[in-house]
Design a protein around this motif. Structure first.
Motif, PDB file in Angstrom:
ATOM      1  N   ASN A  26     -15.486   2.681  10.992  1.00 13.41           N
ATOM      2  CA  ASN A  26     -14.881   3.895  10.450  1.00 13.41           C
ATOM      3  C   ASN A  26     -14.630   4.833  11.630  1.00 13.41           C
ATOM      4  O   ASN A  26     -15.568   5.285  12.280  1.00 13.41           O
ATOM      5  CB  ASN A  26     -15.814   4.539   9.417  1.00 13.41           C
ATOM      6  CG  ASN A  26     -15.194   5.765   8.775  1.00 13.41           C
ATOM      7  OD1 ASN A  26     -14.161   6.259   9.211  1.00 13.41           O
ATOM      8  ND2 ASN A  26     -15.835   6.273   7.733  1.00 13.41           N
ATOM      9  N   THR A  72     -15.612   9.291  11.159  1.00 14.06           N
ATOM     10  CA  THR A  72     -16.919   9.716  10.676  1.00 14.06           C
ATOM     11  C   THR A  72     -17.555  10.679  11.671  1.00 14.06           C
ATOM     12  O   THR A  72     -17.174  10.728  12.853  1.00 14.06           O
ATOM     13  CB  THR A  72     -17.836   8.499  10.457  1.00 14.06           C
ATOM     14  OG1 THR A  72     -19.071   8.937   9.892  1.00 14.06           O
ATOM     15  CG2 THR A  72     -18.104   7.777  11.773  1.00 14.06           C
ATOM     16  N   GLY A  91     -25.609   5.757   9.781  1.00 14.43           N
ATOM     17  CA  GLY A  91     -25.784   6.914   8.925  1.00 14.43           C
ATOM     18  C   GLY A  91     -26.986   7.779   9.249  1.00 14.43           C
ATOM     19  O   GLY A  91     -27.211   8.793   8.591  1.00 14.43           O
ATOM     20  N   ASN A 105     -19.310   2.752   8.386  1.00 12.76           N
ATOM     21  CA  ASN A 105     -19.420   3.159   6.995  1.00 12.76           C
ATOM     22  C   ASN A 105     -20.048   2.036   6.177  1.00 12.76           C
ATOM     23  O   ASN A 105     -19.633   0.873   6.280  1.00 12.76           O
ATOM     24  CB  ASN A 105     -18.043   3.501   6.426  1.00 12.76           C
ATOM     25  CG  ASN A 105     -18.109   3.901   4.969  1.00 12.76           C
ATOM     26  OD1 ASN A 105     -18.771   4.857   4.616  1.00 12.76           O
ATOM     27  ND2 ASN A 105     -17.429   3.152   4.117  1.00 12.76           N
ATOM     28  N   SER A 142     -20.589   0.855   2.390  1.00 10.11           N
ATOM     29  CA  SER A 142     -20.270   1.053   0.981  1.00 10.11           C
ATOM     30  C   SER A 142     -21.305   0.367   0.126  1.00 10.11           C
ATOM     31  O   SER A 142     -21.919  -0.618   0.536  1.00 10.11           O
ATOM     32  CB  SER A 142     -18.878   0.506   0.666  1.00 10.11           C
ATOM     33  OG  SER A 142     -18.840  -0.884   0.844  1.00 10.11           O
TER      34      SER A 142
END
Length: 437
Positions: free
Chosen positions: A349, A352, A417, A432, A434
């Motif tokens: 990603n 971010t 994260g 990222n 999901s």
């Protein structure tokens, strides 16, 4: 029986069903071909002649427990063809070598039925007054409280039981009066099963001594149900206060509750998660071994296919996890990566907030779930142990081996994260995760 009494029986069953339908127009009827569901189906088909908007479908669950199951399915197919009611035949697999076969069959049956139930439909099953009495006794045998002794409600969400106030005798009278054809399951005569033992050996004696015994048991079940509803109403405000928006249970207020109130709150919590209720002994063990464990402990209690954990004075109810701590997944960053144990899909990603550098040509990329040693993270002075980093970021112990860690060669670059290490410092790429694998 004279014609007047026969007409009364017919009227009672059909009018009782009509009353409980209460304007509902789409029904999925559980049809086994036995006398109870045959009477239910016949009465509904009869009512459909008056209620033209009534839509009926039937479902037969093929357990494969009897060598006659195929012929029973054919019987149900012929009956439904005659009645012009669409029939679904669904096969389920049971493992005879494990667990209670009665409970296993029941769970498999309802799982299969609910897969076919439409949003605007109501499930209609043929449990009757004598079934209610048996269910009460089975709950009594298990030492259940008011919730278990409530037995079966007439209505439960999309599930209707319109014959619950009708006795087995009335059902058989209706079936004979209309010369209905039904199947007899040979297993119903096997008193090895608890429900059959009650039906064959216990309740006939009680009903002979006290002719209205089943009605009185049903009344007791209804009173237990009322008590349970009232208890839940009174506790609901407290339950909301001690439950987080994410569904965890805050422990601090519970320490000041009486044992009775605390146990009731815990039961509400389990019920809200829609899992099988723990026994009184299990409830006590959960409190003693998890809630009251030492502050620096990482307690865990396994309940069915779930785990109960504690972190920062909260109780968590989680599914059981696979051990993926030692797995190493090579990744070339050009496509998404499906992670093990339903953790989700990892993908690059470039927009971010938490970014790191791209790997150099000689660096290979891998995803891991275990780290050890000291690390310095971006915008922080000095290095810290991985355990300290997890604690500073409020990561529960059970998640510390489930967060994907991006490595370049043997160097930890980022915990997705959570943080980026100094060795991974850069503004070129982010990651990222999901939730849908």
């Amino acid at each position: 029986m004279n014609h007047q009494n026969q007409a009364k029986t017919k009227s009672n069953i059909e009018q009782t069903i009509l009353q409980h339908l209460n304007g509902r127009q789409s029904l999925l009827v559980a049809f086994s071909g036995g006398v109870d569901s045959t009477v239910l189906m016949h009465a509904l088909v009869t009512l459909k002649q008056q209620l033209h908007n009534l839509q009926l479908r039937a479902i037969y669950i093929h357990h494969g427990l009897s060598e006659n199951a195929d012929s029973w399915a054919e019987h149900c197919q012929q009956q439904c063809h005659t009645w012009q009611v669409p029939l679904i035949i669904e096969k389920v697999k049971l493992d005879r070598s494990t667990g209670n076969i009665e409970e296993q069959a029941r769970e498999a049956r309802y799982q299969a039925i609910y897969r076919h139930l439409k949003n605007n439909e109501f499930l209609c099953t043929a449990q009757h007054l004598d079934d209610q009495c048996e269910t009460f006794f089975l709950a009594l045998k298990r030492g259940s409280g008011p919730a278990g002794l409530s037995a079966m409600p007439l209505e439960n969400g999309q599930h209707l039981r319109p014959l619950l106030t009708i006795s087995r005798q009335e059902i058989e009278q209706y079936a004979n009066q209309h010369q209905l054809s039904w199947i007899e399951d040979e297993s119903n005569q096997d008193d090895h099963y608890d429900r059959n033992f009650l039906r064959l050996n216990v309740l006939p004696t009680l009903n002979q001594r006290w002719p209205h015994f089943s009605q009185m048991v049903a009344r007791s079940a209804e009173l237990c149900q009322q008590q349970e509803i009232l208890l839940n109403e009174l506790l609901l405000a407290d339950f909301k206060l001690v439950t987080t928006p994410e569904g965890q249970l805050c422990l601090t207020p519970l320490y000041n509750y009486s044992d009775y109130k605390r146990n009731a709150i815990l039961r509400m919590w389990f019920r809200s998660k829609q899992i099988n209720m723990p026994s009184q002994k299990q409830l006590s063990l959960i409190w003693q071994t998890v809630a009251l464990a030492k502050e620096d402990a990482n307690p865990q209690f396994i309940l069915h296919n779930w785990q109960i954990r504690r972190y920062q004075n909260r109780l968590y109810l989680l599914s059981l996890y696979q051990d993926i701590e030692q797995q190493i997944l090579p990744w070339d960053l050009s496509t998404s990566l499906t992670l093990p144990d339903n953790l989700g899909v990892l993908q690059p990603n470039y927009q971010t907030d938490l970014t790191c550098r791209l790997p150099q040509k000689e660096e290979t990329v891998s995803v891991r779930f275990h780290a050890q040693g000291q690390f310095q993270i971006v915008q922080r002075k000095g290095s810290r142990s991985i355990k300290k980093l997890w604690q500073e970021h409020h990561i529960p112990p059970w998640m510390r081996t489930r967060i994907p860690l991006i490595y370049y060669n043997e160097q930890l670059i980022t915990a997705v994260g959570v943080f980026v290490t100094e060795q991974g410092k850069g503004l070129q790429i982010g990651f990222n995760l999901s939730n849908t694998p």
